[in-house]
Design a protein around this motif. Structure first.
Motif, PDB file in Angstrom:
ATOM      1  N   ALA A   1      50.947  80.292 158.523  1.00 14.85           N
ATOM      2  CA  ALA A   1      51.186  79.467 157.344  1.00 14.85           C
ATOM      3  C   ALA A   1      50.108  78.440 157.009  1.00 14.85           C
ATOM      4  O   ALA A   1      50.180  77.821 155.953  1.00 14.85           O
ATOM      5  N   SER A   2      49.114  78.225 157.877  1.00 16.93           N
ATOM      6  CA  SER A   2      48.118  77.206 157.533  1.00 16.93           C
ATOM      7  C   SER A   2      46.789  77.477 158.203  1.00 16.93           C
ATOM      8  O   SER A   2      46.689  78.275 159.141  1.00 16.93           O
TER       9      SER A   2
ATOM     10  N   ARG B   1      56.356  78.686 151.658  1.00 18.89           N
ATOM     11  CA  ARG B   1      55.668  79.843 152.240  1.00 18.89           C
ATOM     12  C   ARG B   1      56.638  80.760 152.976  1.00 18.89           C
ATOM     13  O   ARG B   1      56.477  81.980 152.962  1.00 18.89           O
TER      14      ARG B   1
ATOM     15  N   ASN C   1      52.510  78.274 146.646  1.00 12.93           N
ATOM     16  CA  ASN C   1      52.675  78.666 148.045  1.00 12.93           C
ATOM     17  C   ASN C   1      53.537  79.910 148.219  1.00 12.93           C
ATOM     18  O   ASN C   1      53.254  80.761 149.064  1.00 12.93           O
ATOM     19  N   LYS C   2      54.585  80.011 147.412  1.00 10.86           N
ATOM     20  CA  LYS C   2      55.460  81.179 147.535  1.00 10.86           C
ATOM     21  C   LYS C   2      54.705  82.463 147.190  1.00 10.86           C
ATOM     22  O   LYS C   2      54.732  83.440 147.950  1.00 10.86           O
TER      23      LYS C   2
ATOM     24  N   HIS D   1      56.251  85.422 161.667  1.00  9.76           N
ATOM     25  CA  HIS D   1      55.771  84.312 160.835  1.00  9.76           C
ATOM     26  C   HIS D   1      55.584  83.079 161.713  1.00  9.76           C
ATOM     27  O   HIS D   1      56.536  82.606 162.343  1.00  9.76           O
TER      28      HIS D   1
ATOM     29  N   PHE E   1      47.122  81.548 155.345  1.00 12.56           N
ATOM     30  CA  PHE E   1      46.457  80.580 154.482  1.00 12.56           C
ATOM     31  C   PHE E   1      45.229  80.039 155.206  1.00 12.56           C
ATOM     32  O   PHE E   1      45.329  79.571 156.352  1.00 12.56           O
TER      33      PHE E   1
ATOM     34  N   ALA F   1      52.113  83.326 149.845  1.00 16.09           N
ATOM     35  CA  ALA F   1      52.720  83.904 151.042  1.00 16.09           C
ATOM     36  C   ALA F   1      53.150  85.349 150.794  1.00 16.09           C
ATOM     37  O   ALA F   1      53.025  86.214 151.671  1.00 16.09           O
TER      38      ALA F   1
END
Length: 335
Positions: free
Chosen positions: A252-253, A199, A165-166, A186, A279, A169
């Motif tokens: 983020a999603s 993230r 995830n990191k 964000h 994402f 992102a």
């Protein structure tokens, strides 16, 4: 009335003992290949299916797996379920899927229901609202095998499967910076989720690498994970009301990306929309925003790996003390 064929029926038809038929269907080394072939061909021709109740009584298992996800309609989770099922059915297990809809109460009820149905194990991706894990800890202490995937917790030792995830992102944020954007906001998931922290760390890392100061006021959390569209619209309205609006947003999603684009389409003219990267395992978002840059997770592979790990726990003859935390690579899709 429909009456399924049984092992005794196959044994009688082929003039074999029921135990021989059973071992042949289980691919036992004790049965020669010619007999196995006869049995399997006859079973397939007559649509034989193993009786799960009988198997449960014999082996002390139900041969069923419970899977908890936030939403089956989410492209990522539907793909993960494909991977889960491909492994489960190949090993003779059935899959029972429950949706939490990112609600804590629904997650608790569904997990308890699956446990009451005597599933052999659980695959869980945590809901956005869950902060109390006692319903899961209790089942673990009672000996139920549990594996976490995507959204994981570390309240006890078990296998986990996530994507990087990191790094994902970082790649998404860097793609916005490379296009010349500097005021990057964000839109994050619930703050206590494992994916949220990872993230956010990747987002901040990309800013630091490009000497862009982190502006905390440009980070907004959606505590319900996008389940409540009003919450997403409030975040978008907040960005629109800023004196210096963000010119890009890292989302983020998957569900938040869809909600964010829908909110901007509702609240602002096209000319005022920021660039968005995030994402997503869906191809639909590109229709809402052509050129949408996304981070794609290896969802099918994640499902496969998680199910293999769970079956390993279920079928182990000895207690398992060593666990794997598997991290899979993401892919940047730049259109």
């Amino acid at each position: 009335m429909f009456k399924p064929i049984t092992i005794k029926d196959i044994a009688q038809a082929l003039d074999l003992s029921p135990s021989t038929v059973s071992r042949a269907l289980s691919d036992s080394y004790e049965i020669n290949e010619e007999t196995k072939k006869r049995v399997i061909e006859y079973a397939e021709q007559h649509s034989y299916r193993r009786n799960p109740m009988a198997s449960s009584l014999r082996h002390g298992r139900s041969y069923s797996i419970g899977v908890i996800v936030c939403e089956v309609a989410n492209s990522f989770f539907s793909q993960a379920i494909d991977g889960i099922e491909s492994v489960a059915y190949g090993k003779g297990y059935h899959v029972i899927i429950s949706q939490s809809h990112d609600a804590y109460e629904r997650e608790v009820v569904n997990i308890q229901h699956l446990a009451n149905r005597a599933v052999d194990g659980l695959l869980i991706s945590m809901s956005a609202e869950t902060k109390d894990f006692s319903h899961i800890i209790t089942l673990h202490e009672q000996g139920l095998p549990i594996v976490f995937f995507d959204r994981i917790i570390d309240v006890f030792d078990t296998h986990t499967v996530t994507s990087d995830n990191k790094k994902g992102a970082q790649k998404a944020t860097q793609s916005l910076i490379d296009r010349g954007f500097k005021k990057i906001a964000h839109l994050a998931n619930a703050p206590h989720l494992s994916i949220t922290a990872e993230r956010l760390e990747g987002f901040e890392s990309a800013l630091r690498a490009n000497n862009i100061p982190l502006n905390e006021s440009l980070i907004r959390y959606c505590h319900h994970g996008g389940r409540i569209q009003r919450e997403v619209e409030e975040a978008v309205r907040y960005f629109l009301d800023l004196d210096e609006r963000p010119d890009a947003i890292f989302v983020a999603s998957d569900r938040l990306s869809m909600g964010c684009l829908s909110a901007y389409n509702k609240l602002a003219p096209k000319a005022e929309h920021p660039a968005i990267a995030g994402f997503s395992n869906s191809d639909v978002l590109d229709l809402l925003q052509p050129g949408f840059t996304c981070i794609r997770q290896p969802a099918i592979e994640m499902g496969r790996v998680a199910m293999e790990m769970l079956i390993q726990l279920i079928e182990s003859r000895y207690p398992v003390y060593e666990f794997e935390n598997t991290v899979l690579e993401t892919e940047l899709i730049s259109r």
